[in-house]
Design an enzyme around this catalytic site. Sequence first.
Site, mmCIF file in Angstrom:
data_model
loop_
_atom_site.group_PDB
_atom_site.id
_atom_site.type_symbol
_atom_site.label_atom_id
_atom_site.label_comp_id
_atom_site.label_asym_id
_atom_site.label_seq_id
_atom_site.Cartn_x
_atom_site.Cartn_y
_atom_site.Cartn_z
ATOM 1 N N SER A 29 0.839 -1.206 0.000
ATOM 2 C CA SER A 29 0.000 0.000 0.000
ATOM 3 C C SER A 29 0.872 1.253 0.000
ATOM 4 O O SER A 29 0.617 2.213 -0.736
ATOM 5 C CB SER A 29 -0.891 0.019 1.246
ATOM 6 O OG SER A 29 -1.805 -1.043 1.214
ATOM 7 N N ARG A 33 1.548 4.272 -3.006
ATOM 8 C CA ARG A 33 1.284 5.677 -2.669
ATOM 9 C C ARG A 33 2.538 6.533 -2.805
ATOM 10 O O ARG A 33 2.468 7.704 -3.224
ATOM 11 C CB ARG A 33 0.718 5.766 -1.248
ATOM 12 C CG ARG A 33 -0.747 5.269 -1.178
ATOM 13 C CD ARG A 33 -1.134 4.891 0.239
ATOM 14 N NE ARG A 33 -2.540 4.583 0.397
ATOM 15 C CZ ARG A 33 -3.124 3.412 0.076
ATOM 16 N NH1 ARG A 33 -2.411 2.443 -0.466
ATOM 17 N NH2 ARG A 33 -4.416 3.222 0.285
ATOM 18 N N GLY A 101 -5.660 -4.071 -8.109
ATOM 19 C CA GLY A 101 -6.799 -3.186 -7.871
ATOM 20 C C GLY A 101 -6.356 -1.879 -7.249
ATOM 21 O O GLY A 101 -6.858 -0.800 -7.608
ATOM 22 N N ARG A 129 -13.195 -7.200 -11.696
ATOM 23 C CA ARG A 129 -13.486 -6.530 -10.410
ATOM 24 C C ARG A 129 -14.289 -5.242 -10.606
ATOM 25 O O ARG A 129 -14.142 -4.546 -11.607
ATOM 26 C CB ARG A 129 -12.165 -6.260 -9.671
ATOM 27 C CG ARG A 129 -11.453 -7.566 -9.335
ATOM 28 C CD ARG A 129 -10.158 -7.347 -8.624
ATOM 29 N NE ARG A 129 -10.340 -6.795 -7.299
ATOM 30 C CZ ARG A 129 -9.351 -6.449 -6.495
ATOM 31 N NH1 ARG A 129 -8.099 -6.585 -6.890
ATOM 32 N NH2 ARG A 129 -9.592 -5.955 -5.296
ATOM 33 N N SER A 175 -13.413 1.231 2.409
ATOM 34 C CA SER A 175 -12.417 0.926 1.381
ATOM 35 C C SER A 175 -11.409 2.049 1.289
ATOM 36 O O SER A 175 -11.752 3.186 0.942
ATOM 37 C CB SER A 175 -13.106 0.726 0.030
ATOM 38 O OG SER A 175 -12.152 0.839 -1.007
ATOM 39 N N ASP A 328 -7.040 -8.278 4.140
ATOM 40 C CA ASP A 328 -6.262 -9.179 3.276
ATOM 41 C C ASP A 328 -5.754 -10.415 4.021
ATOM 42 O O ASP A 328 -5.069 -11.253 3.428
ATOM 43 C CB ASP A 328 -5.065 -8.419 2.681
ATOM 44 C CG ASP A 328 -5.519 -7.332 1.707
ATOM 45 O OD1 ASP A 328 -6.601 -7.494 1.100
ATOM 46 O OD2 ASP A 328 -4.808 -6.317 1.577
ATOM 47 N N LYS A 355 -12.273 -9.285 -4.159
ATOM 48 C CA LYS A 355 -10.812 -9.097 -4.182
ATOM 49 C C LYS A 355 -10.234 -9.744 -5.452
ATOM 50 O O LYS A 355 -10.971 -9.974 -6.407
ATOM 51 C CB LYS A 355 -10.216 -9.697 -2.906
ATOM 52 C CG LYS A 355 -10.641 -8.952 -1.641
ATOM 53 C CD LYS A 355 -10.101 -7.546 -1.634
ATOM 54 C CE LYS A 355 -10.573 -6.770 -0.424
ATOM 55 N NZ LYS A 355 -10.216 -5.358 -0.496
ATOM 56 N N ARG A 402 -2.591 -14.424 -2.631
ATOM 57 C CA ARG A 402 -2.760 -14.757 -1.209
ATOM 58 C C ARG A 402 -3.331 -16.162 -1.005
ATOM 59 O O ARG A 402 -3.120 -16.774 0.029
ATOM 60 C CB ARG A 402 -3.604 -13.697 -0.514
ATOM 61 C CG ARG A 402 -2.937 -12.315 -0.533
ATOM 62 C CD ARG A 402 -3.554 -11.373 0.478
ATOM 63 N NE ARG A 402 -3.444 -9.987 0.052
ATOM 64 C CZ ARG A 402 -2.378 -9.207 0.211
ATOM 65 N NH1 ARG A 402 -1.297 -9.681 0.795
ATOM 66 N NH2 ARG A 402 -2.381 -7.959 -0.205
HETATM 67 C C1 S3P Z 1 -5.625 -1.422 -0.155
HETATM 68 C C2 S3P Z 1 -6.911 -1.445 0.303
HETATM 69 C C3 S3P Z 1 -7.698 -2.672 0.491
HETATM 70 C C4 S3P Z 1 -6.823 -3.922 0.395
HETATM 71 C C5 S3P Z 1 -5.811 -3.841 -0.713
HETATM 72 C C6 S3P Z 1 -4.899 -2.653 -0.497
HETATM 73 C C7 S3P Z 1 -4.943 -0.113 -0.286
HETATM 74 O O1 S3P Z 1 -8.694 -2.730 -0.512
HETATM 75 O O2 S3P Z 1 -7.618 -5.076 0.229
HETATM 76 O O3 S3P Z 1 -5.028 -5.018 -0.772
HETATM 77 O O4 S3P Z 1 -3.702 -0.088 -0.437
HETATM 78 O O5 S3P Z 1 -5.625 0.910 -0.258
HETATM 79 P P1 S3P Z 1 -10.129 -2.001 -0.345
HETATM 80 O O6 S3P Z 1 -9.895 -0.548 -0.295
HETATM 81 O O7 S3P Z 1 -10.924 -2.395 -1.549
HETATM 82 O O8 S3P Z 1 -10.691 -2.568 0.923
#
Ligand code: S3P
Length: 445
Positions: A29, A33, A101, A129, A175, A328, A355, A402
């Site tokens: 994450s 970013r 995603g 998705r 989310s 996750d 997911k 995963r």
């Molecule tokens: C993430 C948010 C989560 C998580 C993903 C990483 C992120 O998803 O499942 O692996 O980095 O913002 P959601 O925002 O759909 O819950």
Amino acid sequence: MTQSATPNQLESRVSGPLAGKVRVPGDKSISHRALILGALSVGETRISGLLEGEDVLNTAKSMQALGAKVERTGPFAWKVRGVGVGGFAQPTAPLDFGNSGTGCRLVMGAVAGCPITAVFDGDASLRSRPMRRILDPLELMGAKTGEAREGGRLPLTLHGARDPVPIVYRTPVASAQIKSAVLLAGLAAPGVTTVIEQEASRDHTELMLKHFGAEIVSTHEGAHGRRIALTGQAELHGAEVVVPADPSSAAFPIVAALIVEGSDVTFSDVMTNPLRTGLLTTLREMGASIEESDIRGDAGEPMATLRVRASKLRGVEVPPERAPSMIDEYLVLAVASSFAEGTTIMRGLQELRVKESDRLEATAAMLRVNGVKVEISGDDLIVEGSGHVPGGGLVATHMDHRIAMSALVMGLAADKPVKVDDTTFIATSFPDFIPMMRSLGAEFS
Ligand code: S3P
């Protein structure tokens, strides 16, 4: 297509005690970013400890395609020269996010605030998705969706807003991806963009925006929620980002160390942001021995060394409000629950259905094929642990990293070996998973 062109099967079997000290790769994450905020900044951003997994590398490529200069300067060390908020250039080819995603949805937010058009695409998993949840708020802010598959699925064309509008948005589900997309679009809008979430999701975007110089205030909302207000037309300045180790990746060897008798494994620099530590809380409630030391922080993100020793686990009930802090980790928690004595009930898992695969069904199938009693009741997962797992199953990974790692962890302590049909997708988040596990004593063949 349901798996890679040349699937890589692998089998894991009962292993001796796992032992050693490891640092799992950088947090996924935070890595996404750091690249995106670096690209939206003026000046240079230096990132150390970046996760060099396929998901993050695709985000790096997309930033380059949008006009930022992205360069690898050494192992896990990257430099980004940004274009400034609103400064993305029109990409000349579709942006391909592969399996990710997070990369795709966050970049949609960043593009939505710029007067450009971009085509977003990904692999078969990502194409299946839902994207409407991202497009809805971005359209309220002035972006327009062009060609897309039904339900706003990829591949899709997004026209960014020439004059983005700040909004007050209540996220329909907890989310971080939706929240982050709105905030990234809001960077270019005049005035204050506000996101309200009923259940707080991971706050890495907020912490990092502050680190890059944005004015952003987060306050509590209701029992478990947050209200986040970002002042737009921000000027972000390149910054230094040290990426801590990913707790969602550490989750696999942590559970392995708990279930393989006699194990004693130490994990360094694991990020311990409370919005990511639901698994540690749950495992401790189950009786896990997890010691924290050397607690420290950087850019608002706490981290610690974790020492994990094999433990007798017992079943627990996991409340639904804990889901965002361990979303996750349910797959590998289901593995731990299979080795526990008693029933584990995991409540409120509806988000697992959207997911990288339908993780609710896939987790139940993984357990069932290995002789564990499991039931899905509405959005809850109920695992009947009996202290041991028969094993002997072939697990379908459904292009989901995963699932592959969880099944391989299960095999390390099951009575018979556990096989996975395809390990290819592990490279999206944890490219060194197999060698790192072997270095601790895991038997894979
Ligand atoms: C993430 C948010 C989560 C998580 C993903 C990483 C992120 O998803 O499942 O692996 O980095 O913002 P959601 O925002 O759909 O819950």
